[in-house]
Design a protein around this motif. Sequence first.
Motif, PDB file in Angstrom:
ATOM      1  N   THR A 284      11.933   8.686   4.002  1.00 54.53           N
ATOM      2  CA  THR A 284      12.119   7.761   5.124  1.00 54.53           C
ATOM      3  C   THR A 284      13.160   6.682   4.823  1.00 54.53           C
ATOM      4  OG1 THR A 284      10.287   6.394   4.328  1.00 54.53           O
ATOM      5  CG2 THR A 284       9.762   8.076   5.968  1.00 54.53           C
ATOM      6  N   ASP A 285      13.235   6.257   3.544  1.00 53.04           N
ATOM      7  CA  ASP A 285      14.156   5.168   3.191  1.00 53.04           C
ATOM      8  C   ASP A 285      15.568   5.650   2.897  1.00 53.04           C
ATOM      9  OD1 ASP A 285      13.272   6.451   0.891  1.00 53.04           O
ATOM     10  OD2 ASP A 285      13.451   4.671  -0.356  1.00 53.04           O
ATOM     11  N   ARG A 286      15.784   6.974   2.995  1.00 49.91           N
ATOM     12  CA  ARG A 286      17.128   7.518   2.765  1.00 49.91           C
ATOM     13  C   ARG A 286      17.804   7.947   4.065  1.00 49.91           C
ATOM     14  NH1 ARG A 286      16.987   9.076  -2.795  1.00 49.91           N
ATOM     15  NH2 ARG A 286      15.994   7.294  -3.818  1.00 49.91           N
ATOM     16  N   VAL A 287      17.095   7.760   5.177  1.00 45.79           N
ATOM     17  CA  VAL A 287      17.677   8.133   6.474  1.00 45.79           C
ATOM     18  C   VAL A 287      18.656   7.049   6.905  1.00 45.79           C
ATOM     19  CG1 VAL A 287      17.177   8.661   8.895  1.00 45.79           C
ATOM     20  CG2 VAL A 287      15.564   9.368   7.114  1.00 45.79           C
ATOM     21  N   ARG A 288      19.850   7.461   7.322  1.00 46.87           N
ATOM     22  CA  ARG A 288      20.878   6.519   7.757  1.00 46.87           C
ATOM     23  C   ARG A 288      21.159   6.677   9.250  1.00 46.87           C
ATOM     24  NH1 ARG A 288      22.769   9.020   3.216  1.00 46.87           N
ATOM     25  NH2 ARG A 288      24.177  10.343   4.437  1.00 46.87           N
ATOM     26  N   ILE A 289      21.560   5.578   9.872  1.00 45.46           N
ATOM     27  CA  ILE A 289      22.016   5.650  11.272  1.00 45.46           C
ATOM     28  C   ILE A 289      23.505   5.957  11.215  1.00 45.46           C
ATOM     29  CG2 ILE A 289      22.237   4.421  13.465  1.00 45.46           C
ATOM     30  CD1 ILE A 289      19.360   4.825  12.674  1.00 45.46           C
ATOM     31  N   ALA A 290      23.811   7.230  11.195  1.00 41.51           N
ATOM     32  CA  ALA A 290      25.209   7.674  11.088  1.00 41.51           C
ATOM     33  C   ALA A 290      25.251   9.148  11.453  1.00 41.51           C
ATOM     34  CB  ALA A 290      25.738   7.472   9.674  1.00 41.51           C
ATOM     35  N   PRO A 291      26.358   9.597  12.010  1.00 48.13           N
ATOM     36  CA  PRO A 291      26.474  11.025  12.333  1.00 48.13           C
ATOM     37  C   PRO A 291      26.373  11.855  11.061  1.00 48.13           C
ATOM     38  CG  PRO A 291      28.245   9.762  13.350  1.00 48.13           C
ATOM     39  CD  PRO A 291      27.567   8.848  12.383  1.00 48.13           C
ATOM     40  N   THR A 292      25.738  13.031  11.170  1.00 49.00           N
ATOM     41  CA  THR A 292      25.650  13.901  10.001  1.00 49.00           C
ATOM     42  C   THR A 292      26.985  14.573   9.733  1.00 49.00           C
ATOM     43  OG1 THR A 292      24.569  15.833   9.080  1.00 49.00           O
ATOM     44  CG2 THR A 292      24.729  15.758  11.472  1.00 49.00           C
ATOM     45  N   GLY A 293      27.357  14.573   8.463  1.00 48.42           N
ATOM     46  CA  GLY A 293      28.608  15.248   8.099  1.00 48.42           C
ATOM     47  C   GLY A 293      28.365  16.699   7.733  1.00 48.42           C
ATOM     48  N   VAL A 294      27.091  17.059   7.507  1.00 51.59           N
ATOM     49  CA  VAL A 294      26.742  18.413   7.057  1.00 51.59           C
ATOM     50  C   VAL A 294      25.673  18.973   7.986  1.00 51.59           C
ATOM     51  CG1 VAL A 294      25.908  19.797   5.112  1.00 51.59           C
ATOM     52  CG2 VAL A 294      27.176  17.676   4.670  1.00 51.59           C
ATOM     53  N   PRO A 295      25.850  20.175   8.511  1.00 48.67           N
ATOM     54  CA  PRO A 295      24.833  20.765   9.388  1.00 48.67           C
ATOM     55  C   PRO A 295      23.485  20.868   8.652  1.00 48.67           C
ATOM     56  CG  PRO A 295      26.858  22.048   9.447  1.00 48.67           C
ATOM     57  CD  PRO A 295      27.030  21.047   8.352  1.00 48.67           C
ATOM     58  N   GLY A 296      22.393  20.585   9.377  1.00 44.59           N
ATOM     59  CA  GLY A 296      21.063  20.698   8.795  1.00 44.59           C
ATOM     60  C   GLY A 296      20.580  19.444   8.096  1.00 44.59           C
ATOM     61  N   LEU A 297      21.430  18.431   7.995  1.00 44.68           N
ATOM     62  CA  LEU A 297      21.046  17.186   7.315  1.00 44.68           C
ATOM     63  C   LEU A 297      21.093  16.007   8.287  1.00 44.68           C
ATOM     64  CD1 LEU A 297      22.874  17.632   3.875  1.00 44.68           C
ATOM     65  CD2 LEU A 297      20.478  18.071   4.410  1.00 44.68           C
ATOM     66  N   GLY A 298      20.518  16.219   9.483  1.00 47.53           N
ATOM     67  CA  GLY A 298      20.465  15.136  10.453  1.00 47.53           C
ATOM     68  C   GLY A 298      20.279  15.652  11.864  1.00 47.53           C
ATOM     69  N   PHE A 299      20.111  14.725  12.798  1.00 46.89           N
ATOM     70  CA  PHE A 299      19.988  15.063  14.212  1.00 46.89           C
ATOM     71  C   PHE A 299      20.162  13.775  15.025  1.00 46.89           C
ATOM     72  CE2 PHE A 299      15.735  13.800  12.985  1.00 46.89           C
ATOM     73  CZ  PHE A 299      15.205  13.151  14.095  1.00 46.89           C
ATOM     74  N   THR A 300      20.290  13.917  16.330  1.00 51.16           N
ATOM     75  CA  THR A 300      20.341  12.756  17.215  1.00 51.16           C
ATOM     76  C   THR A 300      19.010  12.670  17.958  1.00 51.16           C
ATOM     77  OG1 THR A 300      22.727  12.867  17.491  1.00 51.16           O
ATOM     78  CG2 THR A 300      21.486  11.723  19.209  1.00 51.16           C
ATOM     79  N   ALA A 327      12.542   6.220  10.151  1.00 55.08           N
ATOM     80  CA  ALA A 327      13.662   5.746   9.323  1.00 55.08           C
ATOM     81  C   ALA A 327      13.350   4.318   8.903  1.00 55.08           C
ATOM     82  CB  ALA A 327      14.967   5.795  10.105  1.00 55.08           C
ATOM     83  N   ILE A 328      13.386   4.053   7.599  1.00 56.84           N
ATOM     84  CA  ILE A 328      13.179   2.698   7.073  1.00 56.84           C
ATOM     85  C   ILE A 328      14.550   2.132   6.705  1.00 56.84           C
ATOM     86  CG2 ILE A 328      12.057   1.274   5.315  1.00 56.84           C
ATOM     87  CD1 ILE A 328      10.023   2.629   7.108  1.00 56.84           C
ATOM     88  N   LEU A 329      14.986   1.132   7.452  1.00 56.57           N
ATOM     89  CA  LEU A 329      16.316   0.563   7.237  1.00 56.57           C
ATOM     90  C   LEU A 329      16.216  -0.797   6.571  1.00 56.57           C
ATOM     91  CD1 LEU A 329      18.024   1.260  10.703  1.00 56.57           C
ATOM     92  CD2 LEU A 329      17.926   2.749   8.695  1.00 56.57           C
ATOM     93  N   ASP A 330      17.176  -1.110   5.732  1.00 56.17           N
ATOM     94  CA  ASP A 330      17.335  -2.459   5.200  1.00 56.17           C
ATOM     95  C   ASP A 330      17.545  -3.413   6.382  1.00 56.17           C
ATOM     96  OD1 ASP A 330      19.717  -4.515   4.406  1.00 56.17           O
ATOM     97  OD2 ASP A 330      18.283  -4.275   2.758  1.00 56.17           O
ATOM     98  N   ASP A 331      16.884  -4.597   6.344  1.00 56.96           N
ATOM     99  CA  ASP A 331      16.963  -5.483   7.514  1.00 56.96           C
ATOM    100  C   ASP A 331      18.389  -5.892   7.844  1.00 56.96           C
ATOM    101  OD1 ASP A 331      17.015  -7.174   5.215  1.00 56.96           O
ATOM    102  OD2 ASP A 331      16.479  -8.884   6.476  1.00 56.96           O
ATOM    103  N   ALA A 332      19.219  -6.102   6.813  1.00 55.04           N
ATOM    104  CA  ALA A 332      20.612  -6.500   7.061  1.00 55.04           C
ATOM    105  C   ALA A 332      21.366  -5.380   7.773  1.00 55.04           C
ATOM    106  CB  ALA A 332      21.299  -6.858   5.746  1.00 55.04           C
ATOM    107  N   ALA A 333      21.139  -4.131   7.322  1.00 51.45           N
ATOM    108  CA  ALA A 333      21.815  -2.983   7.939  1.00 51.45           C
ATOM    109  C   ALA A 333      21.375  -2.819   9.390  1.00 51.45           C
ATOM    110  CB  ALA A 333      21.505  -1.714   7.151  1.00 51.45           C
ATOM    111  N   PHE A 334      20.085  -3.064   9.656  1.00 54.93           N
ATOM    112  CA  PHE A 334      19.582  -2.919  11.023  1.00 54.93           C
ATOM    113  C   PHE A 334      20.209  -3.960  11.944  1.00 54.93           C
ATOM    114  CE2 PHE A 334      16.634  -4.242  14.358  1.00 54.93           C
ATOM    115  CZ  PHE A 334      16.459  -3.035  15.034  1.00 54.93           C
ATOM    116  N   PHE A 335      20.247  -5.226  11.502  1.00 55.83           N
ATOM    117  CA  PHE A 335      20.708  -6.294  12.395  1.00 55.83           C
ATOM    118  C   PHE A 335      22.228  -6.353  12.533  1.00 55.83           C
ATOM    119  CE2 PHE A 335      16.356  -7.822  11.566  1.00 55.83           C
ATOM    120  CZ  PHE A 335      15.928  -7.913  12.872  1.00 55.83           C
ATOM    121  N   GLU A 336      22.933  -5.543  11.758  1.00 53.42           N
ATOM    122  CA  GLU A 336      24.382  -5.407  11.966  1.00 53.42           C
ATOM    123  C   GLU A 336      24.654  -4.600  13.234  1.00 53.42           C
ATOM    124  OE1 GLU A 336      25.980  -3.555   8.518  1.00 53.42           O
ATOM    125  OE2 GLU A 336      25.869  -5.368   7.278  1.00 53.42           O
ATOM    126  N   GLN A 337      23.641  -3.857  13.692  1.00 54.23           N
ATOM    127  CA  GLN A 337      23.788  -3.006  14.864  1.00 54.23           C
ATOM    128  C   GLN A 337      22.916  -3.557  15.995  1.00 54.23           C
ATOM    129  OE1 GLN A 337      23.490   1.249  13.501  1.00 54.23           O
ATOM    130  NE2 GLN A 337      22.802   0.274  11.611  1.00 54.23           N
TER     131      GLN A 337
END
Length: 362
Positions: A284-300, A327-337
């Motif tokens: 959960t803490d490794r999930v990023r809010i970013a498009p996946t660059g590799v098929p099978g390693l993400g979704f929208t 998804a567990i995001l760092d608070d700073a990363a979350f509030f940048e968006q």
Amino acid sequence: MTKAAEIDIASVSKIYGQSTAVHAISLKIPAGTYCCLLGPSGCGKTSTLRMIAGHESISSGDIRLGNTVVTDLPPARRGTAMMFQSYALFPHLDLVDNVAFSLKMKGVDKDERRQKAMDMLRLMQLEAYATRRPAQLSGGQQQRVALARALITDPEALLLDEPLSALDPFLKIRMRAELKRLQTSLGITFVHVTHSQEEAMALADLIVVMNDGRIEQAAAPRVVFERPATAFVARFMGDHNVISGRAASSTNGAVTLDVVNGGQFTAQGAPIEAGQPVDIAVRTDRVRIAPTGVPGLGFTGIVSNIEYRGSTVKLSIDGAGIEDFTAILDDAAFFEQTIKVGDAVPLSWGEADAIVLGRIPI
């Protein structure tokens, strides 16, 4: 103090009438280990502890403590001591007599047993309260009296049944540190039953995760956290998302699975025959809010809930045939968006953050 002993549980079952509480479990707890039996209510952890203690008969299998098979021995002859959830202190006795009670039952001379009780109270930093009764103590002090009473018999193993459950959150944290300090200084084997993942992670050298009377995983805390063995462990520990589907293909140490009405995902693991059911775990803490660059390693997916937790923010997301993906995001990363409930967000994770899970035979 008595030398610590290894505990060897060999194919032990506990059956109550038509119901099996513990299914032929086998486990070795090395001497001097702090072991936590962890799982939800009704998983068999307390029945297992009580069978080690001799307070519950064994339906089949054997338990060995050190070099002695203790399966049919009464509790007093096993070399174990048990600390109960309720503490079970005698309200009419002062602390010295409470702690010395088991020695009195063994016929130990009054002066000798009182001296040993005072030594135990000193170890627990309670000698100033020796003449008080249990009702005059705080919850944490009562717990230390119960510990002193259990340890006065010089056990090879101390068995603890949810010893922190009656304490408030701040005292729980203090007493966790106290228990770990005590176990380290005494060097004896501790077996501690808990339903708290945080408690087990903080205390144990060995975590044994139980479910429905079976052992799902027995390993060091870091292994249980980073590489859960089964879908149950991954969900119960709460640090992984579980994605279930059917194997589509297996190549080069990676398995691809299809999710019903959803996406296709890839995870590291041994080959699995196409069409077979498969579970994978994603940290959960490794999930990023970013498009996946590799098929099978993400979704929208669509954000269904947001929880602010101080240093982190928890997002719940639905999509690609998956409900309640976290998804567990760092608070700073979350509030940048600017993310709000109902938004569509792209999620991605690294290749090492998705693993294939095993399955426990039923």
